[in-house]
Design a protein around this motif. Structure first.
Motif, short mmCIF file in Angstrom:
data_model
loop_
_atom_site.label_atom_id
_atom_site.label_comp_id
_atom_site.label_asym_id
_atom_site.label_seq_id
_atom_site.Cartn_x
_atom_site.Cartn_y
_atom_site.Cartn_z
N ILE A 4 -35.96 5.15 -52.56
CA ILE A 4 -37.01 4.15 -52.40
C ILE A 4 -36.73 3.31 -51.15
O ILE A 4 -35.72 2.62 -51.08
N GLY A 5 -37.63 3.40 -50.17
CA GLY A 5 -37.48 2.64 -48.94
C GLY A 5 -38.09 1.26 -49.05
O GLY A 5 -38.77 0.92 -50.03
N TRP A 6 -37.89 0.45 -48.01
CA TRP A 6 -38.32 -0.95 -48.07
C TRP A 6 -39.84 -1.09 -48.17
O TRP A 6 -40.34 -1.94 -48.92
N GLU A 7 -40.59 -0.28 -47.46
CA GLU A 7 -42.05 -0.38 -47.54
C GLU A 7 -42.53 -0.07 -48.95
O GLU A 7 -43.46 -0.72 -49.45
N ARG A 8 -41.89 0.90 -49.58
CA ARG A 8 -42.26 1.24 -50.96
C ARG A 8 -41.86 0.12 -51.91
O ARG A 8 -42.60 -0.19 -52.86
N VAL A 9 -40.71 -0.50 -51.67
CA VAL A 9 -40.28 -1.64 -52.49
C VAL A 9 -41.35 -2.73 -52.44
O VAL A 9 -41.79 -3.25 -53.48
N LYS A 10 -41.78 -3.09 -51.24
CA LYS A 10 -42.78 -4.15 -51.10
C LYS A 10 -44.09 -3.77 -51.78
O LYS A 10 -44.73 -4.61 -52.42
N GLU A 11 -44.47 -2.52 -51.65
CA GLU A 11 -45.72 -2.06 -52.26
C GLU A 11 -45.67 -2.17 -53.78
O GLU A 11 -46.62 -2.66 -54.41
N LEU A 12 -44.56 -1.73 -54.39
CA LEU A 12 -44.45 -1.77 -55.84
C LEU A 12 -44.44 -3.20 -56.37
O LEU A 12 -45.00 -3.49 -57.43
#
Length: 259
Positions: free
Chosen positions: A78-86
């Motif tokens: 899980i990358g940072w952009e995905r973290v922010k999205e979730l």
């Protein structure tokens, strides 16, 4: 699965042509005769295979079984952009651990319950050290006193890309929720936001910090209030300072320094 079935699986594996067995870099089999291994054997070295499904893996949810049945090398970090999205879309239930870490987590939690009676008792006494004078009674209003909360690493973090730090802020005070929605009240959300702004975003760019509070259905420890903070590539010295040099349990377990 019975011991007899396990023996049959082992015999099949022994007779296989190596070219027909899918392996990880550490030569962990994932299939036998083109059939997937039982979820409780995946990511386990063959010489450590149990004769039947371990107690700590019985009666798992479909979600956990699906994760445990996935070879580590197929896991999508899980990358940072995905973290922010979730976090922004409140889809925090989609955070997952690396399959082998989930297995370690479930095994460790199983043994903790046997030794301490409950995970809460372990966390209070061994991680927070709040079982001494004062106990879990807060001194004041939320975020008024530093000793009413503690910042520690998430002992069993999700499968995040390297450089993303996952912390848990444990609190003695209640994180008030709206009983109708199960979400934080507007007032409490603002208090947490102000705290994160003061403690974390004063040291790290705002877009490199997110926080969230688990829904009740996702909490592994219900009796102690806490919320999560994730940071993208923070200064290690800053993390060491605010966690007082904490080391997550997953590292201790991996190194054989924990229960």
């Amino acid at each position: 699965m019975s011991a007899e079935t396990f023996t049959a699986i082992d015999e099949k594996l022994s007779n296989l042509d190596p070219s027909t067995t899918t392996n990880t870099e550490s030569v962990l089999p994932t299939t036998i005769d083109n059939e997937p291994l039982p979820f409780w054997l995946v990511n386990v070295p063959r010489d450590q295979w149990p004769a039947s499904c371990p107690e700590f893996l019985k009666e798992q949810s479909d979600k956990n079984i699906g994760i445990l049945a996935t070879p580590d090398e197929e896991y999508q970090w899980i990358g940072w952009e995905r973290v922010k999205e979730l976090v922004q879309t409140n889809e925090i239930g989609k955070f997952q651990r690396l399959p082998s870490d989930l297995r370690r987590y479930l095994e460790y939690m199983f043994h903790l319950k046997q030794k301490y009676g409950s995970i809460m008792d372990f966390v209070v006494s061994e991680r927070l050290h709040w079982n001494q004078e004062g106990g879990l009674q807060p001194r004041g209003e939320p975020f008024e006193f530093d000793d009413d909360l503690k910042i520690l690493f998430n002992d069993w973090p999700y499968g995040l890309e390297k450089g993303i730090v996952h912390l848990v802020i444990w609190t003695k005070f209640e994180l008030e929720e709206d009983p109708a929605t199960g979400l934080l009240t507007e007032s409490m959300w603002k208090k947490i936001e102000d705290y994160v702004e003061r403690v974390f975003r004063s040291h790290i760019p705002a877009d490199q910090v997110v926080w969230f509070k688990n829904w009740k259905s996702l909490k592994s420890i219900h009796a102690i209030e806490h919320f999560h903070v994730m940071l993208n590539h923070p200064d290690p010295e800053f993390i060491k300072e605010i966690t007082n040099g904490d080391v997550p349990l997953v590292e201790k377990v991996t190194q054989g320094r924990a229960l």
